[in-house]
Design a protein around this motif. Sequence first.
Motif, PDB file in Angstrom:
ATOM      1  N   ILE A 133     -15.612  58.457 -48.126  1.00 21.97           N
ATOM      2  CA  ILE A 133     -15.133  59.071 -46.882  1.00 21.97           C
ATOM      3  C   ILE A 133     -16.158  59.029 -45.757  1.00 21.97           C
ATOM      4  CG2 ILE A 133     -13.348  60.585 -47.867  1.00 21.97           C
ATOM      5  CD1 ILE A 133     -15.467  62.846 -47.776  1.00 21.97           C
ATOM      6  N   LYS A 193      -8.049  70.193 -39.805  1.00 24.36           N
ATOM      7  CA  LYS A 193      -7.065  69.111 -39.952  1.00 24.36           C
ATOM      8  C   LYS A 193      -6.577  68.969 -41.387  1.00 24.36           C
ATOM      9  CE  LYS A 193      -8.628  65.095 -38.533  1.00 24.36           C
ATOM     10  NZ  LYS A 193      -8.857  63.749 -37.953  1.00 24.36           N
ATOM     11  N   TYR A 194      -7.489  69.169 -42.346  1.00 19.76           N
ATOM     12  CA  TYR A 194      -7.108  68.899 -43.741  1.00 19.76           C
ATOM     13  C   TYR A 194      -6.856  70.174 -44.543  1.00 19.76           C
ATOM     14  CZ  TYR A 194      -8.484  64.255 -42.316  1.00 19.76           C
ATOM     15  OH  TYR A 194      -8.559  63.072 -41.635  1.00 19.76           O
ATOM     16  N   ASP A 248     -13.638  74.806 -46.685  1.00 21.18           N
ATOM     17  CA  ASP A 248     -12.220  75.103 -46.434  1.00 21.18           C
ATOM     18  C   ASP A 248     -11.483  75.157 -47.756  1.00 21.18           C
ATOM     19  OD1 ASP A 248     -10.924  72.442 -47.156  1.00 21.18           O
ATOM     20  OD2 ASP A 248     -12.332  71.757 -45.598  1.00 21.18           O
ATOM     21  N   GLY A 289     -15.378  60.209 -37.919  1.00 25.59           N
ATOM     22  CA  GLY A 289     -16.014  61.536 -37.811  1.00 25.59           C
ATOM     23  C   GLY A 289     -17.153  61.740 -38.803  1.00 25.59           C
ATOM     24  N   LEU A 290     -16.896  61.529 -40.086  1.00 31.30           N
ATOM     25  CA  LEU A 290     -17.926  61.779 -41.107  1.00 31.30           C
ATOM     26  C   LEU A 290     -19.052  60.755 -41.028  1.00 31.30           C
ATOM     27  CD1 LEU A 290     -15.822  62.819 -44.257  1.00 31.30           C
ATOM     28  CD2 LEU A 290     -17.235  64.265 -42.791  1.00 31.30           C
ATOM     29  N   ASN A 306     -12.311  68.614 -39.017  1.00 32.06           N
ATOM     30  CA  ASN A 306     -11.759  68.133 -40.298  1.00 32.06           C
ATOM     31  C   ASN A 306     -11.256  69.283 -41.158  1.00 32.06           C
ATOM     32  OD1 ASN A 306     -12.213  65.488 -39.718  1.00 32.06           O
ATOM     33  ND2 ASN A 306     -13.987  65.236 -41.068  1.00 32.06           N
ATOM     34  N   GLY A 357      -6.391  60.112 -36.619  1.00 34.91           N
ATOM     35  CA  GLY A 357      -7.856  60.044 -36.709  1.00 34.91           C
ATOM     36  C   GLY A 357      -8.311  58.605 -36.709  1.00 34.91           C
ATOM     37  N   ASP A 358      -9.638  58.423 -36.495  1.00 32.64           N
ATOM     38  CA  ASP A 358     -10.151  57.046 -36.465  1.00 32.64           C
ATOM     39  C   ASP A 358     -11.058  56.743 -37.657  1.00 32.64           C
ATOM     40  OD1 ASP A 358     -12.288  58.597 -35.804  1.00 32.64           O
ATOM     41  OD2 ASP A 358     -12.536  57.830 -33.772  1.00 32.64           O
ATOM     42  N   GLY A 359     -11.205  57.723 -38.545  1.00 32.64           N
ATOM     43  CA  GLY A 359     -12.050  57.502 -39.735  1.00 32.64           C
ATOM     44  C   GLY A 359     -13.529  57.327 -39.387  1.00 32.64           C
ATOM     45  N   TYR A 370     -13.049  54.801 -42.674  1.00 35.41           N
ATOM     46  CA  TYR A 370     -12.399  55.050 -43.959  1.00 35.41           C
ATOM     47  C   TYR A 370     -11.575  56.326 -43.862  1.00 35.41           C
ATOM     48  CZ  TYR A 370     -11.504  54.928 -48.904  1.00 35.41           C
ATOM     49  OH  TYR A 370     -10.854  54.846 -50.123  1.00 35.41           O
ATOM     50  N   ARG A 371     -10.278  56.174 -44.152  1.00 30.99           N
ATOM     51  CA  ARG A 371      -9.393  57.338 -44.123  1.00 30.99           C
ATOM     52  C   ARG A 371      -8.602  57.344 -45.414  1.00 30.99           C
ATOM     53  NH1 ARG A 371      -5.814  58.732 -39.827  1.00 30.99           N
ATOM     54  NH2 ARG A 371      -6.770  60.775 -40.051  1.00 30.99           N
ATOM     55  N   LEU A 372      -8.483  58.522 -46.031  1.00 32.38           N
ATOM     56  CA  LEU A 372      -7.805  58.585 -47.321  1.00 32.38           C
ATOM     57  C   LEU A 372      -6.296  58.398 -47.179  1.00 32.38           C
ATOM     58  CD1 LEU A 372      -9.422  61.427 -49.470  1.00 32.38           C
ATOM     59  CD2 LEU A 372      -9.178  59.007 -49.992  1.00 32.38           C
TER      60      LEU A 372
HETATM   61  P1  ADP Z   1     -10.802  61.115 -39.774  1.00 25.75           P
HETATM   62  O1  ADP Z   1     -10.749  62.575 -39.944  1.00 25.75           O
HETATM   63  O2  ADP Z   1     -10.691  60.707 -38.373  1.00 25.75           O
HETATM   64  O3  ADP Z   1      -9.921  60.424 -40.705  1.00 25.75           O
HETATM   65  P2  ADP Z   1     -13.342  61.328 -40.866  1.00 25.75           P
HETATM   66  O4  ADP Z   1     -14.448  60.367 -40.972  1.00 25.75           O
HETATM   67  O5  ADP Z   1     -13.653  62.617 -40.238  1.00 25.75           O
HETATM   68  O6  ADP Z   1     -12.201  60.640 -40.171  1.00 25.75           O
HETATM   69  O7  ADP Z   1     -12.848  61.621 -42.323  1.00 25.75           O
HETATM   70  C1  ADP Z   1     -12.624  60.547 -43.177  1.00 25.75           C
HETATM   71  C2  ADP Z   1     -11.657  60.971 -44.218  1.00 25.75           C
HETATM   72  O8  ADP Z   1     -12.189  61.960 -45.081  1.00 25.75           O
HETATM   73  C3  ADP Z   1     -10.453  61.626 -43.664  1.00 25.75           C
HETATM   74  O9  ADP Z   1      -9.504  60.668 -43.271  1.00 25.75           O
HETATM   75  C4  ADP Z   1      -9.971  62.461 -44.806  1.00 25.75           C
HETATM   76  O10 ADP Z   1      -9.200  61.685 -45.699  1.00 25.75           O
HETATM   77  C5  ADP Z   1     -11.226  62.861 -45.495  1.00 25.75           C
HETATM   78  N1  ADP Z   1     -11.646  64.219 -45.109  1.00 25.75           N
HETATM   79  C6  ADP Z   1     -12.534  64.556 -44.169  1.00 25.75           C
HETATM   80  N2  ADP Z   1     -12.696  65.886 -44.108  1.00 25.75           N
HETATM   81  C7  ADP Z   1     -11.892  66.429 -45.037  1.00 25.75           C
HETATM   82  C8  ADP Z   1     -11.610  67.751 -45.472  1.00 25.75           C
HETATM   83  N3  ADP Z   1     -12.185  68.804 -44.936  1.00 25.75           N
HETATM   84  N4  ADP Z   1     -10.690  67.907 -46.474  1.00 25.75           N
HETATM   85  C9  ADP Z   1     -10.121  66.856 -47.051  1.00 25.75           C
HETATM   86  N5  ADP Z   1     -10.332  65.569 -46.681  1.00 25.75           N
HETATM   87  C10 ADP Z   1     -11.224  65.351 -45.690  1.00 25.75           C
END
Ligand code: ADP
Length: 652
Positions: free
Chosen positions: A585, A545-546, A572, A603-604, A542, A599-601, A590-592
């Motif tokens: 999140i 990615k972000y 980061d 990971g977290l 993440n 992504g599949d929302g 849930y994805r922003l």
């Molecule tokens: P995914 O990455 O597959 O979308 P996650 O559950 O890992 O799913 O994350 C959920 C959401 O949280 C992400 O879609 C993103 O919007 C936000 N997010 C996660 N990690 C970060 C990060 N390091 N910086 C900013 N936004 C993040």
Amino acid sequence: MGSITELGCLEFEQIFQSTTNGIRIIDRDYNVVKVNKAYCNLFGISENNAIGKKCYESIGTSMCQTTDCPLNVILNGENHAEYDMEININNGTKINYKSSVHPIYDSDGEIIGIIEDIRDTIEYMRVVDELKIRESVLASSINAIAVADLEGRLTYVNRSFLNMWECDIGEAFSKPITDYWQMGNSASEALEYLIKKGKWISEGIIERKDQSLSNIQILASMVIDENDNPICIVTSFMDITELRRIKESKIRAQTALAIAKPNIDTIKSIMDAVVIAIAITDLDGKITRHNKGFVETFGPYPNAIGKSLNDFISENDIADVIERMNDCINNGHSSSIECAGVAQNGRKIELLIDLTPMKDSRDNLTGIIVVIRDITEQKLAVETQKHLSNELMHKNKELEELIRIVSHDLRSPLVNIQGFSNELANSCNQIKSIINEKSEVSDIIGRILPILNDDISDMLKYILVSVSKIDSLLSGLLKISRLGRAILNINEINMNELMSNVVYTFEFQIKQAEINLEVGDLPICYGDENQINQVFSNLLSNAIKYLDPNKEKKIIISGWEEGGHVKYSVEDNGIGIAPEYQEKIFDMFYRLNPTATVGDGLGLNIIRKVIERHNGKIWVKSEQGKGSKFFISLPKGRSLESANIASLIANA
Ligand code: ADP
């Protein structure tokens, strides 16, 4: 007038000399005319030294040559005179004597002299003195003493008697001695017994004017003369209230001791029989005694006796325990404290310690009674229960999420499929009716082809997208469900090693995106290595990615110990997260910004589930446009075993 020297005949001389009293004969002119042997012995003088001398010369007294002189008394008409004397004789000794003087008459009845009968009264005086001493002893005796005649009439009472019976002498003498014996109708029998046996002893009670009661001991004895004839009755009354109290308390103390003695053994066996550990310390906190439970709790510590209680307490808790012990010793306060102990084999034990002041019979503090309970299992059970309720809470939350997913996320692709399927059916009907019109083949083809190529093809594309959306949602759910059921395999994890493996898998992306990655020294933790690996892989993924493509990219991974926890952070300087989404999140799917990245929302959500199963926590601090810092906290040590138990229970 006849002469006194004419006195004498053989019989007279024999009687005169054989009598044991000293006898001297004095004429009217004070001349000693005759003395007997006893006289000479009595005064230590010879016959020659006595006879022919004036009577006041040989043995002079203060009465000599006065009107009190016995001779003068007799000459003045008395026919008997008696006096006591104390004479200093030549060798310095004092002689007390009693003199009895009678006149000597001639045949005409004229007084021609006197005959003096002198008795040594030393013995007499000694007896008198002794009687005086005895009387004063009687008078000053602390025991009440009463003397009564054989009819029981009182003839003497001492001061203690009056004090004991709280009466004056008149009142005391108004009653017979038998009344004081407190025997009621048996008093006459007691008197008879006394006459027969000489003495008896009994006890009674006196009710005093202030209504207090005194116990008395009564000793009655018959006084007899040398011929065994009874003379009088002496009764002594002794106040034995205090004596009896002392005796009773002594008996009580002895009884208590007799009871206590086996109790000490009983207490020892009880101490040994109880499972909990018991130790007794002195005022310096040094162990003076402990039971078997203590050994069972801490193991066979060599020489536990004499060690300080602190030696059994974990370093972090010693200060707290000392504080409680001081409070116990200085203020006599009892208290309980939860702390960690260390067993002989180094195993950490969770303890609940009760400290109670120990006092002796005089209420003096002598040490501390320390009752120690091993609550490791109990704490584990509480932790497990806490874990299970957390799990339940999260399961409920998951269920809610699942309903959301089924009702919303899954429904929208289904609605799409349904919609496009209807459209597809319409298009099929349209094609069927075109064919049924029996038009030219070329016309039919010309009208069907656009339906097939554009409409139906698009519809099928949309249906397939929806199907793959449903597939990805279902496989995500399956992944999470599998994760929840996987048994944790808890071990010590070398986090530096684990992190370098994680970083290695992302090396290509890191290089390509020119990311400045810093990894600090990370403390060890206990956990399931595969799952912890997934946690940090997701976080690093993440963070990469972000990141913000327009900024110099930086990621920092750190770790430290804090209290009873190990903490890690992945930071980061990417796009950041607005405050209102920082909780959301972590929800499933849930994805922003779903279209911006792949992504599949999940990971977290997966990270949170793993960390919570490890009794840990995850949270984020983030500022939109500036970056995000994800924190993970795990318990230090092996308490994670509870998560194993919990997961076993949960999956049973
Ligand atoms: P995914 O990455 O597959 O979308 P996650 O559950 O890992 O799913 O994350 C959920 C959401 O949280 C992400 O879609 C993103 O919007 C936000 N997010 C996660 N990690 C970060 C990060 N390091 N910086 C900013 N936004 C993040």
